[in-house]
Design an enzyme around this catalytic site. Structure first.
Site, PDB file in Angstrom:
ATOM      1  N   ASP A   1     -23.066  45.312  39.707  1.00  0.00           N
ATOM      2  CA  ASP A   1     -23.268  46.735  39.959  1.00  0.00           C
ATOM      3  C   ASP A   1     -22.632  47.159  41.281  1.00  0.00           C
ATOM      4  OD1 ASP A   1     -24.733  49.332  39.519  1.00  0.00           O
ATOM      5  OD2 ASP A   1     -25.693  48.704  41.387  1.00  0.00           O
TER       6      ASP A   1
ATOM      7  N   GLU B   1     -18.243  46.868  38.050  1.00  0.00           N
ATOM      8  CA  GLU B   1     -18.329  48.328  38.055  1.00  0.00           C
ATOM      9  C   GLU B   1     -17.607  48.797  39.322  1.00  0.00           C
ATOM     10  OE1 GLU B   1     -21.474  52.046  38.081  1.00  0.00           O
ATOM     11  OE2 GLU B   1     -21.791  50.289  39.319  1.00  0.00           O
TER      12      GLU B   1
END
Length: 721
Positions: free
Chosen positions: A400, A453
């Protein structure tokens, strides 16, 4: 007597809760050449009973909670047991030598103790034939560390740990404790503040917030996924149709989310029905807030207790593997919350958090960023990743917020950050951590995938570390996602002016290996559901949904779709209620659901969609210039094979063309495979005519197709040899 053996200053430090080496004088001590003495500390006790070599003895009470009794010379830890205040009869925690060794310290300080999860935290252990729990924690700024729990009435004076390393590692082996024991750390900071903390390496927690940790044996579960794990090692290029799931809001039963075990069976069956190859779980690492998405992590080694035990989670993964479905974990190594019961100022000072920036809290999330300059912190994060891959059999990590890790100035204003040693904005230590992570993951667990990401044009995200890259397998193509949504939300009447939003991403589509996300981020915070984004009346909205999701399947890159998108969830997603499964009773939603299952099946069955999809040769334009009619068309090839292809045609206007000619040469045959406007998917039924070759002296120069409104057509094409 005991006064000749025990230094009064040591006793004073012990009684005042500042002793860092209780083993120095507690336990078995040589009194003289003919006998030993057992020295015990029981604050508040009036008497202590000991079973010594099968005989019951009462220890002598001296002062300040110090007790002792004489013992034969050469007494061993196995020779005596103590009756504790909680009724437990167990061996003496202070009679054992240290178990943390020099090699552990060396590796931990280098950030390369890749099995750190077997050494830190609370580990069921057997020492010299005696079972118990080994407690180990890193707290370099602490004056004293104790483990507290029901077993000592949460009294921090009873079980202080010993400092076993100059790195600030503390350890205590407590015999007689078992799996399931509740515990926390009591830490006395350098300033004397008493802190109660959960275990950074805890494998299980009770219901948050401020929940205690529980002792867990992570090796107790018996796995049945050997065939999957072996096959995973030898994966080549493969289809990836990922279903993104939030465990707490996928389905509920009797007003509550499904537990891991019930979820395993229902989700596996659903993924097989819908032809998904993997599920990606929004963070299931422990977190304090029930109504959250899971990105504020306080337990990096524990599946959240909201849906079951760690063993239940292992069953979940095991069952999906047996059904040939992979499991990807959304993992958050970029920041952590400020909650005082967990990592924040763990030993009274900044330990896990970075103090490099002028403003310690991240401006976007008001969280702390990790200190990637500290090898012990790096080892903590690496250990977390490897724990999930090793003990939980996870198949991939979606990392993330990589962008926030790569740049020192991410989200910060001038004056709120300091440049690196070269004067740049890149976070050099975070970059090295990412490279280290990907290198060790791919070396230790062949076949495991890592996803970034990352929203900028940072170079070589998916190139190998040896070639100067970050080493990820795939990068989320957020540019493609933003362009696609920007285009499809425009009224079809005005799309001619936005045609480049369809074509621009193909200029960089092969610079990295990409995954195309239609993720949870796009159906929250007032953005609306996918269905709500679509323009037009009800029929037009669902036509757009079929077009969007089929366009997603056809474009180069692996696939990810957030739950609910496959049947057009009507409202924006919220984590505190289940999906609206009742919508499948309505024909429009049921038709779309059927359409997505068919598209996923085609995607998995036809290598044209996924074999070599990260290479330029897998794609070739047929037409990208028809801005007036809002049509694009292209070929998808299977690897290096050029004898055949899929011809994908996307029509983004509401017009209908009984005859539409595409100029494409050297076609031998062309067959319609898929029409998103088919009646069986809720469409108008137009576009099902088989294509007609356009010939000039028996040489094909194009094909004539029936082009339905707001639709995708997929043809199988064989070329002239």
């Amino acid at each position: 007597m005991v006064e000749r053996i025990v230094n009064s200053e040591d006793v004073s430090l012990l009684v005042s809760g500042r002793q860092s080496n209780p083993h120095k004088f507690l336990g078995i001590v040589s009194e003289n050449s003919s006998q030993d003495r057992i020295i015990l500390f029981r604050p508040g006790a009036h008497s202590v009973v000991v079973e010594l070599q099968g005989n019951i003895a009462h220890a002598q009470h001296h002062h300040s909670g110090i007790f002792s009794l004489t013992a034969p010379k050469g007494t061993l830890p196995q020779d005596y047991r103590i009756y504790h205040q909680n009724g437990l009869l167990a061996h003496d925690p202070y009679a054992f030598p240290p178990l943390w060794g020099e090699v552990d310290s060396f590796l931990f300080h280098q950030g390369t103790h890749y099995k750190i999860y077997e050494c830190m935290g609370a580990i069921p252990y057997n020492v010299q034939g005696i079972s118990g729990v080994l407690f180990v924690v890193w707290a370099p700024h602490a004056q004293r560390v104790s483990v507290v729990g029901d077993f000592n009435f949460w009294n921090g004076l009873v079980n202080p740990l010993r400092k076993v390393s100059d790195l600030g590692v503390w350890e205590l082996f407590i015999p007689g404790l078992e799996e399931g024991t509740l515990y926390k750390w009591e830490i006395v900071s350098a300033s004397g503040e008493v802190l109660i903390k959960t275990d950074p390496y805890g494998k299980r927690f009770d219901v948050p917030p401020h929940a205690p940790s529980r002792v867990v044996d992570s090796d107790r579960y018996t796995w049945h996924d050997a065939a999957w794990m072996e096959k995973r090692k030898h994966r080549g290029d493969q289809p990836l149709a990922i279903y993104e799931v939030h465990v707490g809001s996928w389905q509920w039963h009797e007003g509550k989310p499904l537990g891991y075990r019930e979820l395993a069976k229902k989700l596996a069956a659903y993924c097989k029905e819908m032809h998904y190859t993997h599920v990606e779980l929004l963070p299931v690492t422990e977190h304090p807030l029930n109504e959250s998405w899971g990105y504020q992590v306080t337990g990096y080694y524990a599946p959240t207790c909201r849906y079951g035990t760690p063993e239940d989670f292992q069953f979940f993964v095991d069952h999906l593997h047996r059904e040939n479905i992979g499991v990807i974990l959304d993992w958050v190594p970029g920041h952590f919350p400020t909650d005082g019961f967990a990592l924040a100022h763990f030993d009274g000072e900044a330990l896990y958090e970075s103090i490099e920036n002028h403003e310690p809290l991240h401006p976007h999330w008001r969280t702390y960023t990790f200190d990637y300059r500290c090898n012990e912190v790096v080892n903590f994060l690496l250990g977390s990743a490897l724990f999930w891959l090793d003990k939980m059999h996870i198949d991939g990590l979606r990392v993330d917020a990589v962008t926030s890790m790569l740049y020192l100035d991410y989200g910060r204003q001038e004056g709120e950050w300091s440049p690196n040693i070269y004067g740049g904005r890149e976070n050099l230590q975070a970059i090295e951590f990412i490279k280290h992570l990907n290198s060790v993951v791919h070396r230790e667990f062949p076949g495991v995938l890592t996803f970034a990401e990352e929203s900028t044009d940072f170079p070589k995200v998916t190139q190998a570390v040896a070639q100067g890259g970050l080493g990820f397998d795939y990068k989320w193509n957020l540019g493609w996602m933003h362009d696609t949504f920007r285009y499809i939300q425009v009224d079809p009447l005005f799309r001619s002016y936005h045609h480049k939003d369809l074509t621009f991403s193909l200029w960089y589509a092969f610079n990295e290996r990409y995954l195309l996300p239609l993720s949870h981020d796009e159906v929250v915070h007032g953005k609306g559901s996918l269905l709500q984004k679509m323009p037009g009346d009800t029929w037009t909205k669902f036509a757009h949904m079929r077009l969007l999701l089929s366009y997603h399947i056809c474009q180069p890159g692996k696939k990810l779709l957030f739950m609910g998108g496959e049947f057009a969830q009507g409202k924006e997603w919220t984590p505190d209620s289940p999906l609206d499964w009742h919508l499948l009773d309505h024909p429009d939603h049921a038709y779309l659901h059927k359409c997505v299952a068919r598209m996923n099946a085609l995607y998995c069955d036809l290598p044209y969609f996924w074999k070599g999809d990260g290479k330029q040769g897998s794609f070739r334009w047929v037409d990208f210039k028809d801005t007036e009619n809002h049509v694009i068309a292209y070929y998808r090839f299977s690897g290096e094979d050029r004898s055949s292809a899929l011809l994908c045609v996307h029509h983004f206007s509401s017009g209908y063309f009984p005859s539409y000619v595409l100029y494409c040469q050297d076609i031998h045959s062309c067959q319609l495979l898929f029409n998103s406007d088919d009646c069986c998917f809720g469409g108008s039924g137009k576009g099902n005519r088989q294509p007609v070759l356009c010939l000039d002296q028996h040489v094909s120069w194009g094909i004539d197709i029936e082009l339905p409104p707001l639709a995708t057509l997929i043809f199988h094409v064989d070329f002239v040899n």
